[in-house]
Design a protein around this motif. Structure first.
Motif: not given
Length: 373
Positions: A206-207, A215-217, A221-223, A277-278
């Motif tokens: 994915l990276p 794609l942005d950061g 963050n989700r990862r 997105n907790a």
């Protein structure tokens, strides 16, 4: 094996089995057949009048992901995900997992061709609910959840489904990389090996894919949040395992188990308080039990070992797959020993890198899990 022969073999297995198993295989054959019969080539769907710009864009993205998976990841894409199916329901399959009240080892079911696995999949939610209810009555911890996508391991050309086509680009790519990895390497009867391998392929790929997509950061963050959930679940497992193995009475084990799971929820609330997105994980954490902890382990526990194997394979995909295949041919005891050693080397390497970095305070799952509430 020809596809028609597979269907006949499954039907034969159903007819030669008991009533419950026969009913299970019948619904599996019928459900799978309906999906296969509804497939339409992506190109025709995208060109159909009135299809909608959003779906057209998603199907084009799928084609790009497939091309990347084949060319860059060296995965056997073939015709997989080259067709589309709009489901009548929200999800194609519902999975049931079960684990004993005082064990983190999941119940296993055995199937033709794929060996034994720790799940029971149903194409009708009502059937899954009935199975979950029966297992619950037997004293098992239960996980019942929807499955937006699954792999037939190359037996059929799996289609893109309406249940996941609208996911975010990085999540969609991660899913397809995971499912296509099952077509490259699959070891019969070892769910943890197979799922951790596929998860590792997705995470390792994915990276670079995100970078090429610009794609942005937010994706990173989700990862990071997903990794934090993994560490928290593993910390809970480490606390529960000695409790379950102890000579304590069942009533005492129940009290301690409840305390660990309550700390898990507490730690999640603390860890995620500044996440945008907790809520994405809250329901999952809220219903965590032995079955969900077993599920998390099977999909994630060996990911560090496979990441290390990729590194030791020169970070080239063909060499990595060959190493994984060789590992898969070892007997289970030898395979597990080698994976444990790989995970240890990965941890040593990670600790070495971390020691050179100057970072701010981070959330320590094990420290939090040790807190008395």
């Amino acid at each position: 094996m020809p596809r028609a022969l597979i269907i006949c073999s499954l039907l034969t297995a159903a007819l030669l089995s008991g009533c419950e198993t026969a009913g299970y295989y019948t619904q599996a054959v019928v459900g799978q057949w309906r999906i296969l019969a509804a497939r339409k080539p992506i190109e025709k769907v995208a060109a159909a009048p009135g299809i909608g710009e959003e779906l057209q864009e998603r199907l084009r993205l799928v084609q790009d992901i497939r091309a990347y998976a084949g060319a860059e990841l060296q995965l056997p894409v073939g015709k997989a995900y080259g067709s589309y199916v709009k489901l009548a329901e929200d999800f194609p399959v519902w999975n049931v997992l079960a684990a004993p009240e005082f064990s983190l080892s999941p119940k296993r079911w055995c199937y033709p061709f794929i060996g034994c696995a720790s799940y029971r999949g149903y194409f009708r939610k009502a059937d899954a609910e009935a199975k979950a209810k029966a297992l619950l009555a037997e004293g098992y911890d239960i996980y019942l959840g929807p499955v937006p996508a699954y792999s037939t391991l190359g037996w059929f050309d799996d289609p893109v489904l309406s249940s996941f086509v609208n996911w975010s680009p990085d999540r969609l790519a991660g899913l397809l990389f995971h499912e296509l990895a099952h077509r490259r390497v699959y070891i019969s009867g070892d769910t943890t090996f197979n799922e951790s391998f596929a998860t590792a392929v997705s995470e390792l790929a994915l990276p670079d894919w995100r970078r090429r997509q610009g794609l942005d950061g937010g994706s990173a963050n989700r990862r990071a949040q997903s990794m934090a959930i993994r560490r928290l679940m593993m910390a809970a497992r480490k606390q529960l395992e000695p409790i379950y193995k102890s000579p304590l009475a069942d009533d005492e084990k129940r009290v301690l188990k409840a305390e660990v799971l309550e700390r898990l929820r507490y730690c999640y609330d603390r860890m995620s308080m500044d996440w945008p997105n907790a809520e994405r994980y809250r329901a999952y954490i809220g219903k965590t039990n032995n079955a969900t902890l077993a599920l998390a382990s099977e999909y994630q526990s060996l990911v560090p070992a496979f990441a290390q194997l990729y590194r030791e394979s020169g970070e080239t995909w063909p060499a990595f797959y060959q190493a994984v295949e060789r590992l898969g041919k070892e007997d289970k005891k030898t395979r597990d020993r080698r994976l444990k050693a790989l995970a240890a080397r990965h941890q040593e390497s990670s600790d070495h890198v971390s020691s050179k970095k100057v970072t701010g305070p981070s959330f320590d799952s094990e420290t939090c899990m040790a807190v008395d509430l």
